[in-house]
Design a protein around this motif. Structure first.
Motif, PDB file in Angstrom:
ATOM      1  N   TRP A 148     -11.182   5.266   1.577  1.00  0.00           N
ATOM      2  CA  TRP A 148     -10.216   6.271   1.998  1.00  0.00           C
ATOM      3  C   TRP A 148      -9.043   6.383   1.019  1.00  0.00           C
ATOM      4  CZ3 TRP A 148      -9.738   5.583   8.048  1.00  0.00           C
ATOM      5  CH2 TRP A 148     -10.928   6.051   8.634  1.00  0.00           C
ATOM      6  N   THR A 149      -8.524   5.260   0.570  1.00  0.00           N
ATOM      7  CA  THR A 149      -7.397   5.336  -0.361  1.00  0.00           C
ATOM      8  C   THR A 149      -7.823   5.971  -1.680  1.00  0.00           C
ATOM      9  OG1 THR A 149      -7.873   3.025  -0.975  1.00  0.00           O
ATOM     10  CG2 THR A 149      -6.087   3.414   0.606  1.00  0.00           C
ATOM     11  N   ALA A 150      -9.058   5.728  -2.084  1.00  0.00           N
ATOM     12  CA  ALA A 150      -9.553   6.364  -3.309  1.00  0.00           C
ATOM     13  C   ALA A 150      -9.636   7.879  -3.126  1.00  0.00           C
ATOM     14  CB  ALA A 150     -10.920   5.797  -3.682  1.00  0.00           C
ATOM     15  N   ALA A 151     -10.095   8.312  -1.942  1.00  0.00           N
ATOM     16  CA  ALA A 151     -10.229   9.743  -1.673  1.00  0.00           C
ATOM     17  C   ALA A 151      -8.869  10.418  -1.540  1.00  0.00           C
ATOM     18  CB  ALA A 151     -11.050   9.958  -0.406  1.00  0.00           C
ATOM     19  N   CYS A 152      -7.871   9.677  -1.033  1.00  0.00           N
ATOM     20  CA  CYS A 152      -6.540  10.252  -0.789  1.00  0.00           C
ATOM     21  C   CYS A 152      -5.543   9.907  -1.894  1.00  0.00           C
ATOM     22  CB  CYS A 152      -6.000   9.765   0.554  1.00  0.00           C
ATOM     23  SG  CYS A 152      -7.001  10.238   1.975  1.00  0.00           S
ATOM     24  N   ASP A 153      -6.027   9.211  -2.938  1.00  0.00           N
ATOM     25  CA  ASP A 153      -5.168   8.801  -4.039  1.00  0.00           C
ATOM     26  C   ASP A 153      -3.986   7.982  -3.536  1.00  0.00           C
ATOM     27  OD1 ASP A 153      -4.419   8.555  -6.677  1.00  0.00           O
ATOM     28  OD2 ASP A 153      -3.267  10.430  -6.701  1.00  0.00           O
ATOM     29  N   ARG A 154      -4.302   6.989  -2.722  1.00  0.00           N
ATOM     30  CA  ARG A 154      -3.287   6.095  -2.161  1.00  0.00           C
ATOM     31  C   ARG A 154      -3.615   4.653  -2.565  1.00  0.00           C
ATOM     32  NH1 ARG A 154      -0.962   8.127   2.602  1.00  0.00           N
ATOM     33  NH2 ARG A 154       0.393   6.283   2.455  1.00  0.00           N
ATOM     34  N   ALA A 155      -2.673   3.770  -2.341  1.00  0.00           N
ATOM     35  CA  ALA A 155      -2.899   2.344  -2.582  1.00  0.00           C
ATOM     36  C   ALA A 155      -3.163   1.651  -1.258  1.00  0.00           C
ATOM     37  CB  ALA A 155      -1.674   1.727  -3.262  1.00  0.00           C
ATOM     38  N   ASP A 156      -4.143   0.749  -1.254  1.00  0.00           N
ATOM     39  CA  ASP A 156      -4.467   0.026  -0.024  1.00  0.00           C
ATOM     40  C   ASP A 156      -3.496  -1.152   0.115  1.00  0.00           C
ATOM     41  OD1 ASP A 156      -5.540  -1.073   2.227  1.00  0.00           O
ATOM     42  OD2 ASP A 156      -7.465  -1.638   1.328  1.00  0.00           O
ATOM     43  N   ASP A 157      -2.301  -0.830   0.560  1.00  0.00           N
ATOM     44  CA  ASP A 157      -1.281  -1.865   0.717  1.00  0.00           C
ATOM     45  C   ASP A 157      -0.792  -1.878   2.160  1.00  0.00           C
ATOM     46  OD1 ASP A 157       0.166   0.487   0.865  1.00  0.00           O
ATOM     47  OD2 ASP A 157       1.105   0.246  -1.110  1.00  0.00           O
ATOM     48  N   ALA A 158       0.176  -2.751   2.439  1.00  0.00           N
ATOM     49  CA  ALA A 158       0.681  -2.899   3.804  1.00  0.00           C
ATOM     50  C   ALA A 158       1.291  -1.603   4.339  1.00  0.00           C
ATOM     51  CB  ALA A 158       1.700  -4.040   3.857  1.00  0.00           C
ATOM     52  N   PRO A 159       2.114  -0.876   3.556  1.00  0.00           N
ATOM     53  CA  PRO A 159       2.657   0.395   4.081  1.00  0.00           C
ATOM     54  C   PRO A 159       1.566   1.401   4.429  1.00  0.00           C
ATOM     55  CG  PRO A 159       3.933  -0.341   2.194  1.00  0.00           C
ATOM     56  CD  PRO A 159       2.728  -1.236   2.264  1.00  0.00           C
ATOM     57  N   TYR A 160       0.527   1.466   3.582  1.00  0.00           N
ATOM     58  CA  TYR A 160      -0.571   2.394   3.882  1.00  0.00           C
ATOM     59  C   TYR A 160      -1.246   2.022   5.198  1.00  0.00           C
ATOM     60  CZ  TYR A 160      -5.255   4.392   3.891  1.00  0.00           C
ATOM     61  OH  TYR A 160      -6.411   5.031   4.274  1.00  0.00           O
ATOM     62  N   ARG A 161      -1.535   0.744   5.376  1.00  0.00           N
ATOM     63  CA  ARG A 161      -2.235   0.331   6.595  1.00  0.00           C
ATOM     64  C   ARG A 161      -1.359   0.532   7.832  1.00  0.00           C
ATOM     65  NH1 ARG A 161      -6.670  -4.434   5.889  1.00  0.00           N
ATOM     66  NH2 ARG A 161      -7.670  -3.642   3.989  1.00  0.00           N
ATOM     67  N   ALA A 162      -0.061   0.303   7.714  1.00  0.00           N
ATOM     68  CA  ALA A 162       0.838   0.536   8.842  1.00  0.00           C
ATOM     69  C   ALA A 162       0.854   2.016   9.206  1.00  0.00           C
ATOM     70  CB  ALA A 162       2.247   0.052   8.495  1.00  0.00           C
TER      71      ALA A 162
END
Length: 313
Positions: free
Chosen positions: A251-265
């Motif tokens: 999902w983070t690859a598709a949304c150009d995001r980083a799989d970090d704590a803020p993303y998961r929150a």
């Protein structure tokens, strides 16, 4: 060929009561062939044929005046039959709607006011159904910045274009689905949740997308989670952490995001808002009404993943 018979014999031949045959004779539908010396009615073969025809038309529901016009060649039988068939279709539809309303009452044991509301919903005209749906969309899109956001405008247009369209001759299942959907569209809490989802997705302070919109990604997700659930993996199991990691990585690859704590929150917060069985039920009911392919239930897959995400983040 039938010879002259009296009204009693004609009654025995046709199975119709003497009183009915006498009435048809008196109103001119089946005139007697002649009268006997004692002034008794006598009927011949043509009378029998005409009587059988009259009986058939009456069994089809035609009134006496219409039958007389048909017999006197004042109106074409084919046109009468077509008009009467259409009238019967309307009656069948009304009866089907009433039956659906009664079934809904039997299932829910509603209050008198709810019975009245369900009956009105079931018997709503096409224009009334359209107003119910439009009012729902107007409510949930009221705060969306569709005038300034192209993405929000496209989303609202997509939702409105995929609205329910009950056919003129609906099945029992479609009528039942319409009653349930119309009730769902009126739920204040459901509307409030959809408005909040729209605000978070398209509002001025909308967050970057955390879940991809590509259906291939969503299909992969449900299959992936289903496989883990079928293996008996619970959200708390260590094996669930690997599933979560695989999903978030994709999902983070598709949304150009980083799989970090803020993303998961953020993902947890978004899923807590988005996972609602009513939203899935909305589309399932739409599929029934619009005769689309059935939509499978996946809410339990998303609920499992949310629990696993909380447990391993």
């Amino acid at each position: 060929m039938l010879g002259d018979v009296n009204i009693g014999e004609l009654s025995r031949l046709t199975g119709l009561p003497v009183k009915t045959i006498r009435y048809y004779s008196d109103v001119g539908l089946v005139p007697e062939a002649e009268r006997s010396h004692a002034n008794y009615r006598r009927y011949d073969h043509s009378s029998l044929v005409r009587l059988e025809f009259v009986r058939t038309l009456r069994e089809l529901g035609l009134d006496i005046a219409t039958i007389r016009r048909v017999l006197d060649n004042g109106v074409d039988l084919a046109s009468v039959a077509a008009a009467h068939a259409e009238a019967i279709s309307v009656q069948i539809r009304v009866l089907r709607l009433r039956r659906a309303a009664l079934r809904a009452v039997a299932r829910r044991d509603p209050s008198p006011s709810e019975v009245e509301r369900m009956t009105r919903i079931a018997q709503a005209s096409a224009d009334e159904r359209r107003r119910i749906v439009d009012e729902f969309f107007d409510s949930i899109f009221a705060d969306l910045p569709t005038a300034s956001s192209e993405e929000a405008a496209k989303f609202a247009e997509m939702m409105r274009s995929a609205s329910p369209d009950l056919p003129d001759d609906p099945t029992d299942e479609q009528v039942d689905a319409w009653i349930e959907l119309a009730s769902l569209l009126r739920e204040p809490s459901f509307r409030a949740r959809l408005r909040e989802m729209g605000r978070r997705s398209f509002g001025p302070s909308a967050s970057p997308r955390s879940v991809p919109t590509d259906m291939s990604d969503i299909s992969w997700f449900t299959d992936h989670v289903a496989a883990a659930m079928d293996r008996g993996v619970t959200p708390e199991d260590p094996a669930a952490a690997a599933v979560v990691a695989e999903v978030t990585a994709r999902w983070t690859a598709a949304c150009d995001r980083a799989d970090d704590a803020p993303y998961r929150a953020e993902l947890i917060e978004g899923l807590e808002l988005a996972i609602d069985p009513r939203a899935e039920r909305y589309w399932q009911l739409m599929a029934v009404i619009n005769d689309w392919p059935p939509i499978p239930t996946t809410t339990h897959r998303w609920t499992w993943f949310l629990s696993a995400l909380k447990a391993h983040s």
